[in-house]
Design a protein around this motif. Structure first.
Motif, PDB file in Angstrom:
ATOM      1  N   PHE A  40      14.891   7.508  26.691  1.00  0.00           N
ATOM      2  CA  PHE A  40      14.626   8.646  27.595  1.00  0.00           C
ATOM      3  C   PHE A  40      13.262   7.997  27.999  1.00  0.00           C
ATOM      4  N   ALA A  41      12.854   9.196  26.650  1.00  0.00           N
ATOM      5  CA  ALA A  41      11.112   9.511  27.210  1.00  0.00           C
ATOM      6  C   ALA A  41      10.668   8.244  26.665  1.00  0.00           C
ATOM      7  N   TYR A  42      11.010   7.178  25.677  1.00  0.00           N
ATOM      8  CA  TYR A  42       9.816   6.036  25.838  1.00  0.00           C
ATOM      9  C   TYR A  42      10.061   4.950  26.963  1.00  0.00           C
ATOM     10  N   LEU A  43      10.816   5.488  27.486  1.00  0.00           N
ATOM     11  CA  LEU A  43      10.682   4.412  29.090  1.00  0.00           C
ATOM     12  C   LEU A  43       9.826   5.164  29.887  1.00  0.00           C
TER      13      LEU A  43
ATOM     14  N   ASP B 193      10.665   7.752  11.379  1.00  0.00           N
ATOM     15  CA  ASP B 193      10.870   9.342  12.007  1.00  0.00           C
ATOM     16  C   ASP B 193      11.444   9.690  13.296  1.00  0.00           C
ATOM     17  N   ILE B 194       9.693   9.951  13.678  1.00  0.00           N
ATOM     18  CA  ILE B 194       9.753  10.308  15.314  1.00  0.00           C
ATOM     19  C   ILE B 194      10.257   8.674  16.240  1.00  0.00           C
ATOM     20  N   MET B 195       9.997   7.861  15.578  1.00  0.00           N
ATOM     21  CA  MET B 195      10.165   6.774  16.644  1.00  0.00           C
ATOM     22  C   MET B 195      11.713   6.613  16.824  1.00  0.00           C
ATOM     23  N   GLN B 196      11.938   6.871  15.662  1.00  0.00           N
ATOM     24  CA  GLN B 196      13.813   7.034  16.228  1.00  0.00           C
ATOM     25  C   GLN B 196      14.091   8.178  16.382  1.00  0.00           C
TER      26      GLN B 196
ATOM     27  N   ILE C 190       9.919  -3.602  24.580  1.00  0.00           N
ATOM     28  CA  ILE C 190       9.106  -3.227  24.508  1.00  0.00           C
ATOM     29  C   ILE C 190       9.877  -1.659  24.170  1.00  0.00           C
ATOM     30  N   ALA C 191      10.725  -1.048  24.946  1.00  0.00           N
ATOM     31  CA  ALA C 191      11.667   0.163  24.434  1.00  0.00           C
ATOM     32  C   ALA C 191      12.178   0.062  23.458  1.00  0.00           C
ATOM     33  N   THR C 192      13.210  -1.353  23.528  1.00  0.00           N
ATOM     34  CA  THR C 192      13.834  -1.988  22.385  1.00  0.00           C
ATOM     35  C   THR C 192      13.127  -1.629  21.043  1.00  0.00           C
ATOM     36  N   VAL C 193      12.116  -2.649  21.093  1.00  0.00           N
ATOM     37  CA  VAL C 193      11.518  -3.186  19.737  1.00  0.00           C
ATOM     38  C   VAL C 193      11.215  -1.546  18.682  1.00  0.00           C
ATOM     39  N   ILE C 194      10.613  -1.107  19.913  1.00  0.00           N
ATOM     40  CA  ILE C 194       9.905   0.298  19.315  1.00  0.00           C
ATOM     41  C   ILE C 194      11.230   1.373  18.605  1.00  0.00           C
ATOM     42  N   TYR C 195      12.561   0.875  19.988  1.00  0.00           N
ATOM     43  CA  TYR C 195      13.219   1.923  18.963  1.00  0.00           C
ATOM     44  C   TYR C 195      14.090   1.464  17.834  1.00  0.00           C
ATOM     45  N   ALA C 196      13.978  -0.186  17.528  1.00  0.00           N
ATOM     46  CA  ALA C 196      14.800  -0.384  16.587  1.00  0.00           C
ATOM     47  C   ALA C 196      14.160  -1.393  15.672  1.00  0.00           C
ATOM     48  N   THR C 197      12.823  -1.185  15.096  1.00  0.00           N
ATOM     49  CA  THR C 197      11.360  -1.735  14.803  1.00  0.00           C
ATOM     50  C   THR C 197      12.388  -0.864  13.179  1.00  0.00           C
ATOM     51  N   PRO C 198      12.288  -0.014  12.962  1.00  0.00           N
ATOM     52  CA  PRO C 198      11.971   1.415  12.015  1.00  0.00           C
ATOM     53  C   PRO C 198      13.000   1.153  10.758  1.00  0.00           C
TER      54      PRO C 198
ATOM     55  N   HIS D 158       0.786  -1.676   0.107  1.00  0.00           N
ATOM     56  CA  HIS D 158       0.416  -0.385  -0.386  1.00  0.00           C
ATOM     57  C   HIS D 158       0.498   1.154  -0.472  1.00  0.00           C
ATOM     58  N   PRO D 159       1.580   1.598  -1.533  1.00  0.00           N
ATOM     59  CA  PRO D 159       2.274   2.625  -1.235  1.00  0.00           C
ATOM     60  C   PRO D 159       1.785   4.300  -0.473  1.00  0.00           C
ATOM     61  N   ALA D 160       0.358   4.077  -0.736  1.00  0.00           N
ATOM     62  CA  ALA D 160      -0.033   5.970  -0.317  1.00  0.00           C
ATOM     63  C   ALA D 160      -0.165   5.310   1.295  1.00  0.00           C
ATOM     64  N   LEU D 161       0.681   4.317   1.840  1.00  0.00           N
ATOM     65  CA  LEU D 161       0.309   4.620   3.731  1.00  0.00           C
ATOM     66  C   LEU D 161       2.449   5.093   3.511  1.00  0.00           C
ATOM     67  N   GLU D 162       3.173   4.812   2.643  1.00  0.00           N
ATOM     68  CA  GLU D 162       4.478   5.768   3.003  1.00  0.00           C
ATOM     69  C   GLU D 162       3.960   6.873   3.851  1.00  0.00           C
ATOM     70  N   LYS D 163       3.567   7.970   2.918  1.00  0.00           N
ATOM     71  CA  LYS D 163       3.283   9.220   3.591  1.00  0.00           C
ATOM     72  C   LYS D 163       3.271   9.882   4.630  1.00  0.00           C
ATOM     73  N   VAL D 164       2.301   8.273   4.763  1.00  0.00           N
ATOM     74  CA  VAL D 164       1.974   8.202   6.768  1.00  0.00           C
ATOM     75  C   VAL D 164       2.981   7.577   7.448  1.00  0.00           C
ATOM     76  N   ILE D 165       3.665   6.645   7.008  1.00  0.00           N
ATOM     77  CA  ILE D 165       4.356   5.940   7.738  1.00  0.00           C
ATOM     78  C   ILE D 165       6.029   6.453   8.159  1.00  0.00           C
ATOM     79  N   THR D 166       5.889   7.067   7.178  1.00  0.00           N
ATOM     80  CA  THR D 166       7.603   7.268   7.290  1.00  0.00           C
ATOM     81  C   THR D 166       7.567   8.432   8.681  1.00  0.00           C
ATOM     82  N   PRO D 167       7.304   9.744   8.893  1.00  0.00           N
ATOM     83  CA  PRO D 167       7.364  10.392   9.732  1.00  0.00           C
ATOM     84  C   PRO D 167       7.232  10.261  10.935  1.00  0.00           C
ATOM     85  N   VAL D 168       6.235   8.905  10.850  1.00  0.00           N
ATOM     86  CA  VAL D 168       6.176   7.571  12.557  1.00  0.00           C
ATOM     87  C   VAL D 168       7.290   7.287  12.302  1.00  0.00           C
TER      88      VAL D 168
END
Length: 671
Positions: free
Chosen positions: A216-219, A208-211, A235-243, A196-206
Motif C-alpha cells: 500500500f505504501a508503494y501504491l 531489503d527495504i523494497m521487500q 510498476i508496483a509489482t515490478v518494484i516489489y518482485a524484482t529484488p 561490481h561486488p562493492a555495490l552489494e553492501k549498498v544495494i542489499t539494504p535497498v
C-alpha cells in the motif's frame, strides 16, 4: 590410561594465552552501560503494568518533538508530481510517458486475450478460450507431463465455466508483462552487482527495504506519478518482485564453478559473450527458481493492486468484499487459488526438468512449436463458424454464489453463539491485555530499550540504526498506530509459533505426517495472502480477531518449515551421544535437539515475523486501525504524506525486528 595420556601428550599452551569462553570474558564499560540502559528502558515499558504513572512527556511524544513529516512528504510528492522538471521537461510528463510505454504491450496482450485487436483497420477477435487452454496444457505437458497439463487446463476451465474468463485473462496478462519487465530488470541488476561486488553492501539494504515496504505504501506515490490504472499496478509489482530475482542472479553467478569460467576464457570469449553465452546458461536451473519466485510475487501484488485500478480477479474479489457478496468473492478467490497453483507448478517444473518418461515424445524437438502454433490458430479460425469457441453463450456458465451465501447464513445462524464466545475469549485473554500493554508503552522506554539491545547484540552500528528508526516511529505523529500495529503483530506471531514449531517437530518425527504437511505448507505459501480474507470475512466478520486469524493462518508455515530444517541439520553424532546416555525421546528433544537447533529456531521466528508483516498490511481491508490502515486511507483520501510516513514507519519496525533477530543469530553463532 589412554585419556590421561592424551591429555599429557597434547600441545602445551602458555597459561597467559588461554582464551576464556566468550561468556566469561570481561564486559566492557560501554557494554555495562548498554545493559543498564536496557534495564532502564524495559523498566519504563513495564512500569504502567504495575500501576506506576509516568510523566506525560514520557508516555506521549510532545508536539514540539514531532516534525511535520506528513506535511513534508505530501509537499514533496505534490512537487514531484506537478512541478518538478528535468531539463525543462516536467517530471509528471516523463512518468506518464514512461507509463504509456508499458501500457502498449500490456493493452496489446490484454486485448489479444479478451477484447480483440485492430490490424490495418481490420478488427480481429481475441484468442478463443480453447486456444489458450490448449496452449497452456501443451506447456504443462512439455514441462511436467500429463498431470501438470491437466492441472493447468483445469485451472483455466474453472475460470471459463464460472464466468471469470475475462478477469482471469486480465490478471494473467498483467502477471506476464510484470514478469517480463521484472526478469529483465532483475537480471541486469544481478549482473551489475556480480561484476561490481562493492555495490552489494549498498544495494542489499535497498533490496531489503523494497521487500519490506508495505505494498500500500508503494501504491501512494505510484498513484500520483503514474496515474490510476493497470500500469501503476504493474510498476508496483515490478518494484516489489524484482529484488528476489536480482538476488538469485547474483548468487547463481557467484556459484558458477571456476572451471567453467576458465573454459570460457580459454575459448577467447569477450566479457559480454562469457556472461550471456556461458555463465548465465550454466546456472539456468537456479535462475528458473528465481523466475518462479518472481511469478508468484507478481501474482500476489497484482491481486492487491486492484485498489488502484488494476483489473482482473483482484478487482472482482475486492468488489465482492465491499458489497458483502461473499459467494461471488469465493468463486473469484478459487480462481486465484487455481491460477496460483498452476503458475507455481509450471515454474517448479521449468526449474527441475521433467523426466523424459513423463513428457510425450511427440512434444520434443521442433514438433512442439508446430503443435503449439496449430493449437493457437485452428480454434481461432474455427470460431468464425462456431462463435461459442470465442465466448460461451449466455446462461451456459455455472455459479455457486447463492449456495455459498446460504452456507454462510446457515453457519452464522447455527454457530453464531460459539463463534461469538470464541471471539470473546480471545479478546479477553489475548487481544485486550496485549493491546492495553502496547498502548501503555512509553515512547522513550521503547527507544532506549531497542537502541541498547542493538548495541548489546552487534555494537554501535546496529544501535544507531535502531535508535534513529525508533525515534522516527515515535516522532512520526503515528505513535499510537505504531503501537496498535506492534500489538497485533506480536499477538499473531505468538500463536503462529505455537502452531508452527510443534508441527515442524512432528514432521521430523513422523515421515508420513511430514509428506502431508509439506504439501499443505507449499499450498498455503503459494496462495496470495489476499485470498485468506475471504473465508475470514465469511465467518468472523471484521476487526482485530479476524485479522489475527488471517495472519496466523498464513504465518505459521515458515515456523514449521524452518523448525523442521533446523532439527534435521543436527549432526548425527550429537543424537548418538544423547541416546548413549539413556535419555528418553522427550529429554533428547528438550535438552539436546532444541538447544542445539536454537539458531535455526531463531531463524524460524525471524521468518514468521516477516511473513506476519506481509499479511498484516492487507488486514486494513477488514478493519484494523494501525499503520496499515493509514496506508490504505491515504489512497482513498488522496493524502500521500500520511501514506508515505505510515509506510516508512512500518518499514522501520520490520527492519528493526529483522536486524535484531539476525544479530542474535550471529551472537549465538559466536558464543
Amino acid at each position: 590410561m589412554s585419556r590421561s595420556a592424551s591429555v599429557m601428550t597434547g600441545p602445551l599452551t602458555p597459561l597467559g594465552s588461554v582464551e576464556l569462553p566468550s561468556r566469561l570474558r570481561m564486559v566492557s564499560p560501554t557494554g555495562l552501560l548498554a545493559r543498564a540502559l536496557l534495564a532502564v528502558g524495559l523498566s519504563l515499558c513495564v512500569a504502567p503494568l504495575f500501576g506506576l504513572s509516568l510523566p506525560a512527556a514520557l508516555s506521549t511524544v510532545p508536539d514540539a518533538l514531532v516534525p511535520p513529516f506528513m506535511k513534508w512528504s505530501g509537499a514533496a510528492i505534490t512537487y514531484v508530481a506537478k512541478d518538478a522538471a528535468i531539463f525543462g521537461v516536467e517530471l509528471n510528463q516523463l512518468t506518464r510517458a514512461f507509463a504509456t510505454i508499458f501500457l502498449y504491450p500490456m493493452r496489446l496482450l490484454q486485448d489479444l486475450l479478451t477484447m480483440g485487436i485492430t490490424v490495418g483497420g481490420v478488427v480481429l477477435p481475441p484468442l478463443p478460450w480453447l486456444s489458450v487452454v490448449l496452449a497452456a496444457a501443451l506447456f504443462g505437458a512439455r514441462l511436467g507431463g500429463w498431470k501438470l497439463a491437466v492441472l493447468v487446463a483445469s485451472a483455466l476451465l474453472y475460470a471459463l465455466l464460472f464466468g471469470l474468463w475475462q478477469p482471469t485473462m486480465l490478471t494473467l496478462a498483467s502477471v506476464l508483462v510484470s514478469v517480463l519487465v521484472g526478469t529483465v530488470t532483475g537480471t541486469l541488476l544481478g549482473i551489475t552487482v556480480y561484476r561490481h561486488p562493492a555495490l552489494e553492501k549498498v544495494i542489499t539494504p535497498v533490496y531489503d527495504i523494497m521487500q519490506t515496504v508495505p505494498v500500500f505504501a508503494y501504491l501512494v506515490p505510484i498513484l500520483y506519478l503514474f496515474g490510476f490504472g493497470p500500469v501503476g499496478a504493474m510498476i508496483a509489482t515490478v518494484i516489489y518482485a524484482t529484488p528476489p530475482m536480482a538476488r538469485v542472479v547474483t548468487l547463481a553467478l557467484e556459484e558458477v564453478p571456476p572451471s567453467i569460467r576458465e573454459a570460457a576464457e580459454m575459448a577467447g570469449t569477450t566479457r559480454r559473450q562469457s556472461m550471456w553465452l556461458v555463465l548465465l546458461p550454466s546456472c539456468r536451473q537456479k535462475l528458473l527458481v528465481g523466475l518462479n519466485q518472481l511469478i508468484m510475487l507478481s501474482l500476489a501484488t497484482v491481486i492487491i493492486a486492484s485498489v488502484i485500478g488494476a483489473d482482473g480477479l483482484g478487482a472482482v474479489v475486492l468488489k465482492a468484499l465491499q458489497s458483502l457478496k461473499i459467494g461471488k468473492g469465493i468463486e473469484a478467490g478459487a480462481a486465484i487459488v487455481l491460477l496460483a497453483i498452476a503458475l507455481d507448478q509450471l515454474g517448479k517444473a521449468a526449474a527441475s526438468p521433467a523426466p523424459a518418461a513423463r513428457v510425450p515424445g511427440w512434444l520434443g524437438g521442433g514438433s512442439f512449436l508446430s503443435i503449439l502454433l496449430a493449437a493457437l490458430t485452428v480454434p481461432f479460425l474455427l470460431q468464425l463458424a462456431m462463435p461459442w469457441l470465442g465466448r460461451l453463450p449466455m446462461g451456459s456458465t455455472l455459479s455457486m454464489a447463492s449456495w455459498w451465501d446460504n452456507l454462510v447464513l446457515t453457519v452464522n445462524a447455527n454457530w453464531s453463539v460459539q463463534l461469538r464466545e470464541t471471539k470473546t475469549l480471545a479478546f479477553i485473554w489475548l487481544l485486550k491485555p496485549a493491546k492495553l500493554f502496547a498502548l501503555s508503552i512509553p515512547w522513550l522506554g521503547a527507544v532506549i530499550a531497542v537502541a541498547a539491545a542493538g548495541y548489546i547484540l552487534q555494537g554501535w552500528r546496529l544501535a544507531v540504526t535502531c535508535l534513529l528508526m525508533m525515534l522516527f516511529v515515535a516522532t512520526s505523529g503515528l505513535w499510537m498506530q505504531a503501537q496498535l500495529t506492534s500489538y497485533l503483530l506480536v499477538a499473531s506471531v505468538i500463536p503462529a509459533l505455537l502452531i508452527g514449531i510443534p508441527v515442524g517437530i512432528l514432521c521430523v518425527a513422523y515421515p508420513k505426517f511430514d509428506a502431508v504437511m509439506t504439501w499443505i505448507i507449499d499450498t498455503i505459501q503459494t496462495l496470495p495472502s489476499f485470498v485468506y480474507l475471504i473465508p475470514i470475512i465469511m465467518f468472523l466478520g471484521s476487526g482485530d480477531f479476524a485479522a489475527l486469524i488471517a495472519i496466523v493462518a498464513y504465518a505459521w508455515t515458515p515456523a514449521a518449515r524452518y523448525t523442521a530444517a533446523a532439527l534435521r541439520n543436527i549432526p548425527g553424532a550429537v543424537i548418538e551421544v544423547a541416546e548413549m546416555t539413556g535419555a528418553s525421546a522427550w529429554q533428547r528433544l528438550f535438552f539436546v535437539r532444541l538447544p542445539v537447533a536454537r539458531s535455526g529456531l531463531l531463524l524460524a521466528v525471524n521468518q514468521t515475523i516477516m511473513m506476519a508483516f506481509g499479511v498484516l498490511v492487507i488486514t486494513a481491508l477488514i478493519g484494523t486501525k494501525g499503520l496499515e490502515a493509514d496506508c490504505l486511507m491515504s489512497l482513498s483520501k488522496a493524502d500521500p504524506g500520511r501514506g508515505i510516513v505510515a509506510g516508512a514507519a512500518m518499514v522501520c519496525l520490520a527492519i528493526m525486528a529483522d536486524r535484531l533477530l539476525r544479530a542474535s543469530l550471529t551472537k549465538k553463532a559466536r558464543t
